[in-house]
Structure formats: structure tokens, C-alpha cells
Design a protein around this motif. Structure first.
Motif, PDB file in Angstrom:
ATOM      1  N   PHE A  13       0.847  -1.208   0.000  1.00  0.00           N
ATOM      2  CA  PHE A  13       0.000   0.000   0.000  1.00  0.00           C
ATOM      3  C   PHE A  13       0.877   1.251   0.000  1.00  0.00           C
ATOM      4  O   PHE A  13       0.640   2.202  -0.749  1.00  0.00           O
ATOM      5  N   GLN A  30      -4.007   2.217  -2.501  1.00  0.00           N
ATOM      6  CA  GLN A  30      -4.244   2.118  -1.053  1.00  0.00           C
ATOM      7  C   GLN A  30      -5.685   2.524  -0.717  1.00  0.00           C
ATOM      8  O   GLN A  30      -6.204   3.502  -1.265  1.00  0.00           O
ATOM      9  N   GLY A  31      -6.297   1.792   0.210  1.00  0.00           N
ATOM     10  CA  GLY A  31      -7.713   2.017   0.491  1.00  0.00           C
ATOM     11  C   GLY A  31      -7.969   3.162   1.446  1.00  0.00           C
ATOM     12  O   GLY A  31      -7.971   2.971   2.656  1.00  0.00           O
ATOM     13  N   TYR A 118      -4.506  -9.951   4.647  1.00  0.00           N
ATOM     14  CA  TYR A 118      -3.970  -8.615   4.899  1.00  0.00           C
ATOM     15  C   TYR A 118      -2.513  -8.789   5.317  1.00  0.00           C
ATOM     16  O   TYR A 118      -2.180  -9.699   6.081  1.00  0.00           O
ATOM     17  N   ASN A 166     -11.324  -8.230   2.369  1.00  0.00           N
ATOM     18  CA  ASN A 166     -10.448  -7.380   1.559  1.00  0.00           C
ATOM     19  C   ASN A 166      -9.308  -8.272   1.084  1.00  0.00           C
ATOM     20  O   ASN A 166      -8.667  -8.896   1.923  1.00  0.00           O
ATOM     21  N   LYS A 228     -12.712   2.962   9.012  1.00  0.00           N
ATOM     22  CA  LYS A 228     -13.552   2.493   7.920  1.00  0.00           C
ATOM     23  C   LYS A 228     -14.993   2.969   8.108  1.00  0.00           C
ATOM     24  O   LYS A 228     -15.674   3.312   7.148  1.00  0.00           O
ATOM     25  N   PHE A 313     -13.631  -1.760  -2.302  1.00  0.00           N
ATOM     26  CA  PHE A 313     -12.811  -2.247  -3.411  1.00  0.00           C
ATOM     27  C   PHE A 313     -13.588  -2.999  -4.487  1.00  0.00           C
ATOM     28  O   PHE A 313     -14.586  -3.668  -4.210  1.00  0.00           O
ATOM     29  N   ARG A 359      -6.757  -4.700  -7.737  1.00  0.00           N
ATOM     30  CA  ARG A 359      -7.764  -4.139  -6.845  1.00  0.00           C
ATOM     31  C   ARG A 359      -7.793  -2.622  -6.982  1.00  0.00           C
ATOM     32  O   ARG A 359      -6.736  -1.972  -6.943  1.00  0.00           O
TER      33      ARG A 359
HETATM   34  N1  GLN Z   1      -6.421  -1.485   4.589  1.00  0.00           N
HETATM   35  C1  GLN Z   1      -5.845  -0.646   3.577  1.00  0.00           C
HETATM   36  C2  GLN Z   1      -5.991  -1.266   2.220  1.00  0.00           C
HETATM   37  O1  GLN Z   1      -6.334  -2.425   2.104  1.00  0.00           O
HETATM   38  C3  GLN Z   1      -4.390  -0.351   3.778  1.00  0.00           C
HETATM   39  C4  GLN Z   1      -3.957   0.001   5.137  1.00  0.00           C
HETATM   40  C5  GLN Z   1      -2.517   0.410   5.158  1.00  0.00           C
HETATM   41  O2  GLN Z   1      -1.999   0.911   4.182  1.00  0.00           O
HETATM   42  N2  GLN Z   1      -1.871   0.157   6.250  1.00  0.00           N
HETATM   43  O3  GLN Z   1      -5.746  -0.591   1.248  1.00  0.00           O
END
Ligand code: GLN
Length: 384
Positions: A13, A30-31, A118, A166, A228, A313, A359
């Protein structure tokens, strides 16, 4: 240097956001939302910082926030939590995950993780001395099939679940989660259930918290994230909800990871969790509109778009979109040559299969999404 961290790369990310900045690319990697988050929640934080207190809050979190977390889950999911013994506030879900793993994994314990995973899970499991094993979920449905779940067995001590998932963007049904729950009960397994996307679900789907399933109440650590829920990812306010024996253990790890979290943001999140249903419905409806805008734009440009039931996403299938590149190569070339950043889904897999799925984050303003669609279309023309 600790070899576990010495051998690690910077997270994908951060890597992709840095490349996006360097190449002035549209960042759908990056989310994080490209808006500031709800004004009233931010005002509540500003007021709390001005009015104080600003010294160390209690180690387990502000009582006002912990009480609100319990009330919030009673309201939305019918859970009965004792805020005094069953809630803990952490510096984002990432700290909650780390504290839970460090507290619950003993050296040699078998820890089963679902991949895609993750990227913080595995290094923390290794640091705790756990023996990692993987359940491999496959696109486009990422089903918790009996075959996939058969990895869980008599040796398993802990499972780490991410639901909604995710980057798969799946909201697991009660039936799918029941299969997982049955195995965890049979083999007396504890579950860390990373549910940070619990409120970001679409199309009338309902998130089922694993801790609410029969037999799971005493063996599940539920993890949540204000980042979130309120589109305030920079605040780093998260929490765990779990039975007293689990919460007490996790608090021991938390006290030496961060000890506590900034009181102003905790107070504001306590305010936010009490907002009326309209806030949560509007948030979901807004993200659903953005998802549909991105999906429609990409389909019109010839992309094969996978379904997105929840999270921020949406995934695109590269070969089905006529792009014969693996996802990492596509993402590196797209950011450099076409000015758009995405995340390769293969980065979420520790073991094969390497995927050809990228993604995209749609928690963005319409103009950002439209610019992203145009750049992705350019990438498709360049690479197909
Ligand atoms: N959860 C976020 C994502 O999936 C990233 C979080 C982070 O960059 N630490 O994009």
C-alpha cells in the motif's frame, strides 16, 4: 536486526502510494477515501482536544467510547457485550490485530490464515512463534468451501478471518461462516475475526459477526475500525470485542504496543458511533454509487469487473480484460506509464496461486473515479 522484519518489504500500500505520488498518478491503490470524513465527527474531535483532558486516557480506552462500542453492537448486531471486561480500544485495527496475535499465539501454535490475507497478519504470527498454514480462497467468489476449510484440524489453535473480505469484496453469508464456526468448535480453536468492513456492505446484504454465531461467543475476537466506519483512516482508532479472558490477555500486549490512543479522537468516535441510522445508510449508499460508477465506466472500456458486495474495493480480471500481464507487472506499469495506481491482488497471497487481478479503491470523488477510468483505459490500450 530481527530477521522477520529485516526480510520484509515495505507494504504494497505504501509502495503504490509512493509511486502514485512520484508519477502524479490517480491513486486507486491504497484504500482510503479522498474526502475528509463527516464534519460533525471532526468537530467533536476538535472540541475534545480544546476542552481536554489531553493526558493519558485509561489503558483500555475512554469509558465513553467503550460503552458506546457495546451499545453500537447491541443496536446493529444484537450482541451483548460488557464494556468493562469485553472491549479494548487500540491504535487502529492494525494494532488490534497485532495485539491479539501476540497475546493469543504461543510458540509452536498452528495458526490458520485465509489467503488472500492482509499483509500484517503473517509477520506478527511469525513474531509470536506461530506455525502458519493457509486456506487458499479463489476468485471470483472466494468461497469458504469445505475443501478450502479442511486445513483446519486438531493441530490448529487459532484462525484469522477477514469478513467482509479485503481484497475479495465478499460479504460472507451466515451459511458460509457456519462451516468455519463448526470446525472451530470441533477443534477448540480461537478466531481473530477482522471485521473492519462490517458497515461497508451493499445491496441489502447483512454482515454476520462471527462472535454472534452459536458456540463462537467465547472463542472469537471481533475487531472493528472507526477509520472504515467514518472514512477517517488517518485517525487510527480501532477496537477488540471478546470474552473477558481473551480481552485481558490482549490488553497485556496492547499496554506495551501503544498503551493507549489519543483521547480527542476516542471521544469523537464515541460521538460518531451513536449517530442515527441515516448516517450509516447514506455512507453505504454513497459508496455503492461510487462502486457502480467505477464498474460501469470500466465495463464500457472493455474491462472484466468482478462483483463487489462490500469494502471500498472492486477487482478487475486482467486476462479476461484482454491484458496478458501478471497483476504486479500490470500495476507497476500502469502507475508509471498510464498514471493510475492499483494494488496487485497477488500481494495478498503468501503461497501460490499468483493472480492476475488488480484491486481498485472506489472511495473517491466522481472526478477521481472518472480520471481513473480514463487512465485505466489508456493502460488497457497500451498493454493489450
Ligand atoms: N487497509 C488498507 C488497504 O487495504 C491499507 C492500510 C494500510 O496501508 N496500512 O488498502
Amino acid at each position: 536486526m530481527n530477521p522477520i522484519f529485516g526480510a520484509l518489504k515495505t507494504t504494497v500500500f505504501t509502495e503504490m502510494s509512493a509511486l502514485a505520488l512520484q508519477h502524479r498518478a490517480v491513486n486507486l491503490g491504497q484504500g482510503f477515501p479522498d474526502s475528509e470524513g463527516p464534519q460533525d465527527v471532526r468537530e467533536a474531535a476538535a472540541r475534545a482536544i480544546f476542552d481536554g483532558p489531553n493526558q493519558y486516557p485509561p489503558m483500555q480506552g475512554l469509558p465513553a467510547l467503550r460503552q458506546t462500542i457495546a451499545v453500537h453492537y447491541a443496536r446493529f448486531h444484537g450482541l451483548e457485550l460488557d464494556w468493562r471486561t469485553e472491549t479494548l480500544v487500540t491504535a487502529g485495527a492494525t494494532e488490534a490485530i497485532s495485539a491479539a496475535i501476540l497475546a493469543l499465539v504461543a510458540p509452536g501454535d498452528e495458526v490458520v490464515m485465509l489467503q488472500p490475507l492482509y499483509d500484517s497478519y503473517l509477520p506478527m504470527v511469525r513474531l509470536a512463534g506461530g506455525a502458519p498454514r493457509f486456506i487458499t480462497l479463489k476468485p471470483p467468489h472466494w468461497d469458504l468451501s469445505d475443501e478450502a476449510l479442511s486445513v483446519i484440524g486438531p493441530q490448529t489453535r487459532l484462525v484469522i478471518l477477514n469478513s467482509p473480505l479485503n481484497p475479495g469484496a465478499v460479504v460472507y453469508s451466515r451459511e458460509q461462516l457456519a462451516r468455519l464456526a463448526a470446525l472451530c468448535i470441533q477443534h477448540d480453536v480461537t478466531v481473530i475475526s477482522d471485521e473492519v468492513w462490517e458497515h461497508v456492505v451493499f445491496g441489502g446484504l447483512v454482515h454476520t459477526p462471527l462472535i454472534a454465531m452459536p458456540g463462537m461467543r467465547e472463542r472469537t475476537v471481533k475487531i472493528g475500525s472507526a477509520g472504515k466506519i467514518f472514512s477517517l483512516t488517518g485517525w487510527k482508532v480501532g477496537w477488540t470485542c471478546a470474552a473477558p479472558h481473551l480481552t485481558a490477555a490482549i490488553a497485556k500486549a496492547h499496554q506495551f504496543l501503544t498503551f493507549t490512543v489519543a483521547p480527542g479522537t476516542q471521544a469523537a468516535v464515541a460521538y460518531g458511533l451513536g449517530k442515527d441510522d441515516a448516517y450509516f445508510e447514506d455512507m453505504r449508499a454513497g459508496y455503492a454509487r461510487s462502486r457502480d460508477r467505477l464498474a460501469a465506466g470500466l465495463k464500457a472500456e472493455g474491462f472484466a469487473v468482478l462483483p463487489s458486495q462490500g469494502t471500498y474495493f472492486l477487482n478487475i480480471d486482467l486476462p479476461a480484460s484482454g491484458i496478458a500481464l501478471d497483476d504486479r507487472t500490470f500495476c507497476l506499469r500502469a502507475v508509471q506509464e498510464a498514471g493510475v495506481a492499483a494494488i496487485p491482488v497477488s500481494a495478498f497471497y503468501e503461497q501460490a496461486p499468483v493472480t492476475a487481478i488488480a484491486r481498485l479503491c472506489f472511495a473517491k470523488k466522481d472526478e477521481t473515479l472518472d480520471a481513473g477510468i480514463e487512465r485505466l483505459a489508456r493502460a488497457r490500450r497500451l498493454f493489450s
